[in-house]
Enzyme design. Sequence first.
Site, short mmCIF file in Angstrom:
data_model
loop_
_atom_site.label_atom_id
_atom_site.label_comp_id
_atom_site.label_asym_id
_atom_site.label_seq_id
_atom_site.Cartn_x
_atom_site.Cartn_y
_atom_site.Cartn_z
N TYR A 168 0.80 -1.22 0.00
CA TYR A 168 0.00 0.00 0.00
C TYR A 168 0.84 1.28 0.00
O TYR A 168 0.32 2.36 -0.24
CB TYR A 168 -0.96 0.02 1.20
N GLU A 254 -0.30 -29.69 16.71
CA GLU A 254 -0.91 -29.20 15.47
C GLU A 254 -2.14 -28.35 15.74
O GLU A 254 -2.33 -27.32 15.12
CB GLU A 254 -1.30 -30.39 14.56
N ASP A 306 -2.21 -34.76 13.84
CA ASP A 306 -3.20 -35.73 13.40
C ASP A 306 -2.51 -36.87 12.65
O ASP A 306 -1.49 -36.66 12.00
CB ASP A 306 -4.20 -35.07 12.44
#
Lengths: 425, 425
Positions: A168, A254, A306
């Site tokens: 920006y 996780e 997982d």
Amino acid sequence: MCCTAPMSQRAAKKAKLDKPSKLDPLALKKRLKAPDEILKEVRLLAQELKSQPELSRTLSELGLLESCREVKEKDAHGVLDEIESAIFQVAVTILNGQGFSYSVPSRAKGNQLYVPQLDRIVLKDSASQRPFASTATCRRAVITTRILQLVHELCVKHIHVTKRDLFYTDVKLFEEQNNSDSVLDDVACMLSCTRSSLHVVASEKGVVVGRLTFQEDGDVINCARMGVGGKAIPPNVDKVSNVQSDAMFILLVEKDAAFMRLAEDRFYNHYPCIIITAKGQPDVASRLFLRKLKLELKIPVLALVDADPYGLKILSVYMKGSMNMSYDSTNLTTPDIKWLGVRPSDLERFSIPEQCRLPMTDEDVKTGKKLLEEDFIQANPEWVKELQIMVASRVKAEIQALSSFGFQYLSQVYLPLKLQEGDWV
Amino acid sequence: MCCTAPMSQRAAKKAKLDKPSKLDPLALKKRLKAPDEILKEVRLLAQELKSQPELSRTLSELGLLESCREVKEKDAHGVLDEIESAIFQVAVTILNGQGFSYSVPSRAKGNQLYVPQLDRIVLKDSASQRPFASTATCRRAVITTRILQLVHELCVKHIHVTKRDLFYTDVKLFEEQNNSDSVLDDVACMLSCTRSSLHVVASEKGVVVGRLTFQEDGDVINCARMGVGGKAIPPNVDKVSNVQSDAMFILLVEKDAAFMRLAEDRFYNHYPCIIITAKGQPDVASRLFLRKLKLELKIPVLALVDADPYGLKILSVYMKGSMNMSYDSTNLTTPDIKWLGVRPSDLERFSIPEQCRLPMTDEDVKTGKKLLEEDFIQANPEWVKELQIMVASRVKAEIQALSSFGFQYLSQVYLPLKLQEGDWV
């Protein structure tokens, strides 16, 4: 109204009937010894780690310095020096009559190299000229100049901004954020320093809790006194100093939910550790923070993810980095992470009920098979074995599957038993 | 190599030429008075707020208690009492020969009512029977029983879990997480308490920094000493107590990047405030935390969001809640939030360069027009005016657009000037 125990016992018994299981998940608690006994294996691992010679081999030791390029973390003064010498170089070239041009290292895949001795991806030495006096590269040369100027300002002012802020600052020139982003990576390679050294940071999303104190921008932070929400990992790791800890290991989690369970149960008070989560795919700030802790404290990192290909993908990002930041891989990666759980073999071993296991999609299986071919998996036969179990059974499971034995099974049985048995690979 | 000033000045001048602008954005810094002077308007607003009579009207005061239903925050004992009386009620019905059945309030849209005097959505009194001895509702009755049992366990043990944990406790019964989630909301309505009272929490993503201390699960947290990363907002607001602050206002920030800028610049040391961000769409934990601060500290809440329909959507979630948690709206919402910026009128006023303004998509315009019809917008003519400017100009802008005047323009010019002029609506 009673607690879940009877229900879960039933579920466990049912699971036992379904298939021959090795352990009765609810009887496992009885196997647990005193906390100090439980930590024996971790202590051995930590000693082993500390007694290892410094493994951080450098490119020059490997005779690759000429043909490869690595970036380093630099402080504001270091970056300013690099910028000034880069501009000086350009000035010299102009004076020599060769025109205004930058030499920019290539970050293309063809210029990337996996170095097994380092267990990291580095950049080869291909570079291209970016002359101002060429219609093809004129705009990019201007953008490069502007980015160098903006980074100079950041380092002079000692402030940090995001890539979006940078964009920006001069939308008219950059037009698309892609342009400022990719030139920023070019500039990091040009100056041989990490992107975070340029004072351009990613937004943070990681959280830390446990036996750790450090100074952040002058404030003393005690992560053992951060309630259950924990401390937000700072976006700029260079503001972190004076790291101190009596933790025996770092537990890399996780998922948010598992982090919350462990924080609320004050797991780190029972088993001295530091608990970190990046809530899924790790952001740069969390990776830098983990790396800093590992380097300064020299304690093992145990991972709880997982039991699916995505969990392993996350480990791979921590351990060997992602492709598009490969030039920065040395400074972002933490090799040698131990896979504590949830491992595919745990599903049988802990008799995770059938209905808590999820079928893998074809996409999952494809990802799993691809992972099997990756160097960082092949380097560890135990990981290969686990991944083979996963792909063959076409079954995955989340950390939360352990909740089927009670909400606190994770913190009170599963993890302590894993630690006690030194059950990591 | 110089700083951005010359570049931005040029951009500003260019913008001036493009269209008549009211202020020279870079000259604005000169208008700023001493910090204490700057805070005069905020002080008046805070006094006004404190002198207001308690506005939290209740349903019974409005004569709506019979026909409407609201839930309350309850502690573990309160929830246990409710569960036990619900089960007792069922036992009585069985003994009376009417069978095992729950009476479950409807959460359907048709049963929702916006109460303008409360500025909140509440539930009307429609409820349905959920008998066990019916093929249509048998499974749902069993799930309800199981959820009641699990919540009972959580309250007895004083632990918090996520909805995902709850689901995994009995996958065989729940089958899909939808089932346990929706019955959990039913149970909250049945017991007339908030979902967070049930000790089932959402994962947190908010961060706080600034002039605030509180106790979290016994730990004293000083948010003025949290470095630049800030303190993660805890997932369970009931563990937060002893809130103390000398802040004059709460600054609610939509985006991470703006939060980082303000934290690094220690904005709260110059202008005593508490800075909160939920990083986009607010999660339940951040909404509960904001509400708690507002209630306990009775200081104004000023919001800094993008000048687009999404920024307003975020304000609406903070102020009036989301539809699917409408039964819980009293306990989740913070009415009376002042819209500080970035407002559509700021784009002209601060001469935001043309290239930093983004065209609104058709979808954006549609959302904007829909918002114009909403009660919480119509209640405030100034908001209507701003939204009309946005929709008519079909232009939006992000907070970061202010970076075009320099990285620290936000913290050093824009916000101080807004405060000094009392420029909120």
